[in-house]
Design an enzyme around this catalytic site. Structure first.
Site, PDB file in Angstrom:
ATOM      1  N   HIS A  93       0.736  -1.160   0.037  1.00 19.84           N
ATOM      2  CA  HIS A  93      -0.044  -0.213  -0.038  1.00 19.84           C
ATOM      3  C   HIS A  93       0.972   1.176  -0.010  1.00 19.84           C
ATOM      4  CE1 HIS A  93      -2.483  -2.746   2.339  1.00 19.84           C
ATOM      5  NE2 HIS A  93      -3.596  -2.237   1.653  1.00 19.84           N
TER       6      HIS A  93
ATOM      7  N   ASP B 226       2.171   2.037   3.447  1.00 21.25           N
ATOM      8  CA  ASP B 226       3.003   1.062   4.082  1.00 21.25           C
ATOM      9  C   ASP B 226       4.406   1.554   3.962  1.00 21.25           C
ATOM     10  OD1 ASP B 226       0.622  -0.670   3.975  1.00 21.25           O
ATOM     11  OD2 ASP B 226       1.564  -1.873   2.465  1.00 21.25           O
TER      12      ASP B 226
ATOM     13  N   GLU C 118      -9.037 -13.514  -1.844  1.00 23.44           N
ATOM     14  CA  GLU C 118      -8.449 -13.982  -0.514  1.00 23.44           C
ATOM     15  C   GLU C 118      -9.199 -15.073   0.251  1.00 23.44           C
ATOM     16  OE1 GLU C 118      -6.827 -10.853   2.173  1.00 23.44           O
ATOM     17  OE2 GLU C 118      -7.537 -11.922   3.905  1.00 23.44           O
TER      18      GLU C 118
ATOM     19  N   ASP D 183      -1.118 -12.653   2.102  1.00 21.74           N
ATOM     20  CA  ASP D 183      -1.594 -11.609   2.805  1.00 21.74           C
ATOM     21  C   ASP D 183      -1.814 -12.081   4.320  1.00 21.74           C
ATOM     22  OD1 ASP D 183      -2.711  -9.534   3.866  1.00 21.74           O
ATOM     23  OD2 ASP D 183      -3.959  -9.128   2.458  1.00 21.74           O
TER      24      ASP D 183
HETATM   25  C1  XLS Z   1      -7.726  -6.462   4.222  1.00 19.71           C
HETATM   26  C2  XLS Z   1      -7.392  -6.469   2.985  1.00 19.71           C
HETATM   27  C3  XLS Z   1      -6.305  -5.697   2.477  1.00 19.71           C
HETATM   28  C4  XLS Z   1      -5.871  -5.905   0.657  1.00 19.71           C
HETATM   29  C5  XLS Z   1      -5.263  -4.673   0.235  1.00 19.71           C
HETATM   30  O1  XLS Z   1      -8.406  -7.354   4.609  1.00 19.71           O
HETATM   31  O2  XLS Z   1      -6.994  -7.822   2.680  1.00 19.71           O
HETATM   32  O3  XLS Z   1      -5.032  -5.997   2.781  1.00 19.71           O
HETATM   33  O4  XLS Z   1      -5.375  -6.996   0.335  1.00 19.71           O
HETATM   34  O5  XLS Z   1      -5.605  -3.481   0.384  1.00 19.71           O
HETATM   35 CA    CA Z   2      -5.992  -9.078   1.058  1.00 15.30          CA
HETATM   36 CA    CA Z   3      -7.678 -10.260   5.253  1.00 15.96          CA
END
Ligand code: XLS
Ligand code: CA
Ligand code: CA
Length: 437
Positions: free
Chosen positions: A101, A104, A268, A339
């Protein structure tokens, strides 16, 4: 050059019998599986936010991790040291990609132009580190959720001024992602959702989100950024309801706002389970609709109802994820981004390596198992048998649009009761278990 992970050398593949915890037992980057190397299949990426900015803090207590690269009162110096530590980590782990990000990598300044100047300085450093190490940017994104100004969302904020600020931030984040040669750019909803419908104009908010994403597409074309755009579904957290709640909701949104040609999904695992789906389901849905782009690999804890972002260790999950990817031709622009964050008690810098090694080995095993399933048609032969009626006769005619309700009634009256067949679920589960070793 100062080392931030002095206890760790380059992580090597040492095979399944290795007793060295800082080695790969299954992930062998150059080993070919179904014609592609493991490195090409996975395109492994490390996320910046959890791995280098994570502190171990939770709602009940402050930071538990003490990191050398945080040891300065000057935020820009911290940013520079953290970036060096990150590239040392990527190189020692042997991953080809990283994700970040904007906030970050560089701290916010007193106003946007100062913030952008901070970002430019760090991005210039990152470009050099990328060149020196060969590590590439899988995707960049903008943090539109941490700052107080975004407490009611960014593109869906009731205030047009916040909408404008978010646009300015995304504009810059796209520019720096382009500068870093990013293969993609992610839009995760952040706080795009609501806490209560009592104060929310949902229709207007959704329209604004659609408009915001169109502006992003226009700007992408304008600057000639060729990375793939992704939307990342998540049903809740931080808001009670997020508009991009799951792959199905995202697909409907993209179609309604005529954005389907410009976006794919970044799926995810933990967000899938939060949405009440399996990771497998979300991947299969996205792939079946031609919008599977990239993966954020992690896992949740089904006994806890929140986004725990743990490292993936479950072989069923990794196998079935790779089974979907293999069947749909693998990643194009996307990759497998961890992640995930180590637990609050995993305080040593080496724990970051153990976590990633475990995740990479779990996916390597999943890939090999999935390749065996594909090669032997171990599952697909059951699916093919189950649907075989569609290949000839009546089924074929229906699929070719040669039938209508009247003709189907005539067929049914002439042919009587259909035959029913077993779904064979338990048998197929037994077969899968035989492959997961
Ligand atoms: C949050 C998300 C975030 C995204 C990117 O829950 O996983 O980290 O992957 O903004
Ligand atoms: Ca994510
Ligand atoms: Ca997450």
């Amino acid at each position: 050059m100062r080392e931030f992970f002095p206890k760790v050398k380059k992580i090597l593949y040492k095979g399944p019998k290795s007793k060295d915890p800082l080695s790969f037992k299954h992930y062998n980057p150059d080993e070919k599986v179904l014609g592609k190397t493991m490195a090409e299949h996975f395109r492994f990426s490390v996320c910046y936010w959890h791995t280098f900015k994570g502190t171990g803090a939770d709602t009940f207590g402050g930071p538990t991790f003490i990191r050398e690269y945080n040891n300065s009162s000057d935020p820009m110096q911290v940013a520079e040291m953290t970036l060096r530590a990150a590239f040392e980590f990527y190189t020692k782990l042997g991953v080809g990609f990283w994700c970040f990000h904007d906030r970050d990598v560089a701290p916010e300044g007193r106003h946007l132009s100062q913030t952008n100047a901070n970002l430019d300085k760090i991005v210039a450093m990152a470009r050099k580190l990328q060149r020196d190490t060969g590590v590439r940017c899988l995707w960049g994104t903008a943090n539109l959720f941490s700052n107080r100004r975004y407490l009611a969302g960014a593109a869906t904020n009731p205030s047009p001024h916040v909408f404008a600020y978010a646009a300015a931030q995304v504009k810059k984040a796209m520019e720096v992602t382009k500068e870093l040669g990013g293969a993609g750019y992610v839009f995760w909803g952040g706080r795009e959702g609501y806490e209560t419908l009592l104060n929310t104009d949902m229709k207007r908010e959704l329209d604004h989100l659609g408009q915001f994403l169109h502006m992003a597409v226009d700007y992408k074309k304008k600057i000639g950024f060729r990375g793939q755009f992704y939307i990342e579904p998540k049903p809740k957290e931080p808001t009670k309801h997020q508009y991009d709640s799951d792959a199905g909701a995202c697909y409907a949104f993209l179609q309604k706002y005529d954005l389907v040609d410009d976006f794919k999904l970044n799926v995810e695992a933990n967000h899938a389970t939060l949405a009440g789906h399996t990771f497998h389901h979300e991947l299969e849905f996205a792939a079946a609709n031609g919008i599977l782009g990239s993966i954020d690999a992690n896992r949740g804890d089904l006994l806890l109802g929140w986004d725990t972002d743990q490292f993936p260790t479950d072989l069923y999950d990794t196998t079935l994820a790779m089974y979907v990817l293999l069947r749909y031709g693998g990643f194009k622009t996307g990759g497998l981004n961890f992640d995930a964050h180590v637990r609050r008690q995993s305080i040593d810098p080496e724990d970051l390596f153990h976590a990633h090694i475990g995740g990479m080995d779990a996916f390597a095993r999943g890939l090999k198992i999935a390749a065996n399933l594909v090669r032997d048609k171990a599952l697909s032969k059951f699916v093919a048998a189950r649907y075989k009626g569609w290949n000839t006769g009546l089924g074929r005619k229906i699929e070719k649009w040669q039938m209508d309700f009247k003709k189907l009634e005539k067929y049914t009256l002439a042919n009587g009761e259909p035959e029913v067949q077993s779904g064979r679920q338990e048998l197929i589960e037994n077969v899968l278990n035989e492959y997961i070793k």
